[in-house]
Design an enzyme around this catalytic site. Structure first.
Site, PDB file in Angstrom:
ATOM      1  NE  ARG A 179      -5.718  -6.843  -6.132  1.00 18.51           N
ATOM      2  CZ  ARG A 179      -6.261  -6.998  -4.933  1.00 18.51           C
ATOM      3  NH1 ARG A 179      -5.636  -7.742  -4.031  1.00 18.51           N
ATOM      4  NH2 ARG A 179      -7.402  -6.414  -4.624  1.00 18.51           N
ATOM      5  CG  HIS A 219      -1.617  -1.298   1.440  1.00 21.64           C
ATOM      6  ND1 HIS A 219      -2.570  -1.763   0.565  1.00 21.64           N
ATOM      7  CD2 HIS A 219      -1.485  -2.254   2.391  1.00 21.64           C
ATOM      8  CE1 HIS A 219      -3.011  -2.940   0.985  1.00 21.64           C
ATOM      9  NE2 HIS A 219      -2.372  -3.259   2.088  1.00 21.64           N
TER      10      HIS A 219
END
Length: 400
Positions: free
Chosen positions: A282, A99
């Site tokens: 991802r 993140h």
């Protein structure tokens, strides 16, 4: 305090027993139950009862931000609850992910919103033109803390790359030699190794993963590679996973995942608290889109020596897991019928989740009794939270 009714997310990796057992419902559940959300996320907001009707916590925050958040936090966070509490029950591995930090999220979101034709969401499946896909769906960071309720397996942060080099070399796959050489350079070679694996030619990925899976090698790295390869037979994330710390938490231990930390949950049940954001980059173990360039830009290529966070005693019956953000804080309270009440002068808003036993929580606005898997919510400005009964509860609040 008042009862808070959570929302269950049915992701395919979820358990069909863990959350149902926690809440005393029939097992197995009708489908996978991956997460119980207790917050004001617009996709699945928790609700409270108002005159016999369920009203979303999101709507209440928009209508009365000062009441729920207090003036100082309403000025800081607007009309949104800055944290989201989850009960997470993983039966199968989740994707490798990281993140952005707050600055990266703000800049990335603004840039993508200014670009015409951006398709929102990191959950889109398959490749997409760079100019047509959004990585940033909001302008917020998403640090996370997970506390194990059961034995919990996870991948969290880069281990010593020289250990990773030894593991990859042990498979005896000649094609991996450049990756092994980069890793043997130490942390300075991590970026090159990750980029090489994630950019592996698509036509050769299945063969690479099968070569690793079929290698005559024993040990925990080989076991992990075989398990992941069986689930993702053409995903180079299987190899990236071997660059990370494989963590086995015992109940009460936690892992902290700040911005830029590559991680994945493998199996187990835990309480997770995070900043309220959907920004996910991802890195494999998924059919969803992987933006290699953006992921590499966000990742912190540094060794995380010890990902495990031990509980810190606060007062009799109370522990916490300190984190360096003001979006959230998490405490665990243990009470006994013959023992004293526990008083927590924590700032509101508060979300309380009962893990086991039966606990009563009272913040001066009202008392609520909770059983396992039940939750309550209370606003800012309430009195000291008083917890009684016999059981264990988690209390989530804003940090700072």
């Amino acid at each position: 305090m008042e009862l808070l009714y959570g929302s269950i997310r049915d992701y395919a990796w979820g358990s069909r027993s863990a959350i149902a057992e926690l809440q005393g419902r029939p097992v197995p559940s009708a489908g996978p139950e991956a997460e119980l959300w207790l917050g004001a996320h617009p996709d699945s907001p928790a609700t409270v009862d108002r005159g016999g009707e369920r009203v979303s916590l999101t709507d209440l925050l928009v209508a009365e931000p000062g009441h729920w958040l207090g003036d100082r936090r309403a000025a800081r966070f607007g009309t949104r609850l800055p944290f989201l509490v989850k009960v997470l029950a993983a039966e199968a591995p989740l994707s490798l992910q990281a993140h952005p930090d707050a600055e990266q999220a703000r800049a990335g979101y603004a840039a993508e919103q200014a670009r015409a034709g951006c398709v929102a969401g990191p959950d889109r499946v398959g490749p997409a033109p760079a100019e047509g896909r959004c990585n940033y769906v909001d302008p917020y960071h998403k640090p996370e803390l997970l506390v194990a309720l059961t034995p919990f397996d996870a991948l969290c942060g880069f281990r010593d790359p020289r250990e990773s080099a030894t593991a990859l070399a042990g498979f005896g796959v000649p094609a991996l030699s450049p990756v092994v050489a980069a890793l043997r350079c130490g942390p300075a070679g991590l970026r090159e190794a990750v980029r090489a694996l994630l950019n592996w030619p698509e036509a050769d990925r299945a063969g690479l993963v099968e070569s690793v899976r079929g290698a005559d090698v024993a040990g925990p790295d080989a076991d992990l590679a075989r398990d992941l390869a069986a689930r993702y037979p053409a995903d180079p994330g299987v190899l990236v996973a071997l660059l990370l710390n494989h963590v086995r938490l015992t109940p009460g231990e936690a892992i902290w995942m700040p911005a830029g930390n590559l991680h994945a949950y493998l199996c187990g049940m835990g309480v997770e608290i995070m900043a309220a954001s959907d920004n996910v980059l991802r890195g494999g173990l998924t059919p969803k889109h992987v933006d290699v360039d953006e992921l590499v830009r966000v990742l912190r290529f540094e060794v995380l020596d010890d990902p495990v966070v031990a509980a810190r005693p606060v007062s009799p019956g109370v522990v916490c897991w300190p984190v360096p953000v003001d979006d959230f804080a998490l405490h665990r309270v243990t009470v006994e019928a013959a023992g004293p009440e526990v008083r927590l002068p924590l700032p509101g808003p508060r979300v309380v989740l009962c893990h086991h036993g039966k606990v009563a929580v009272d913040d001066g606005t009202g008392a609520v009794t909770l059983g396992p898997g039940q939750a309550a919510v209370g606003p800012a400005g309430a009195e000291t939270l008083v917890v009684t009964g016999t059981g264990v509860a988690f209390v989530a609040t804003c940090g700072g």
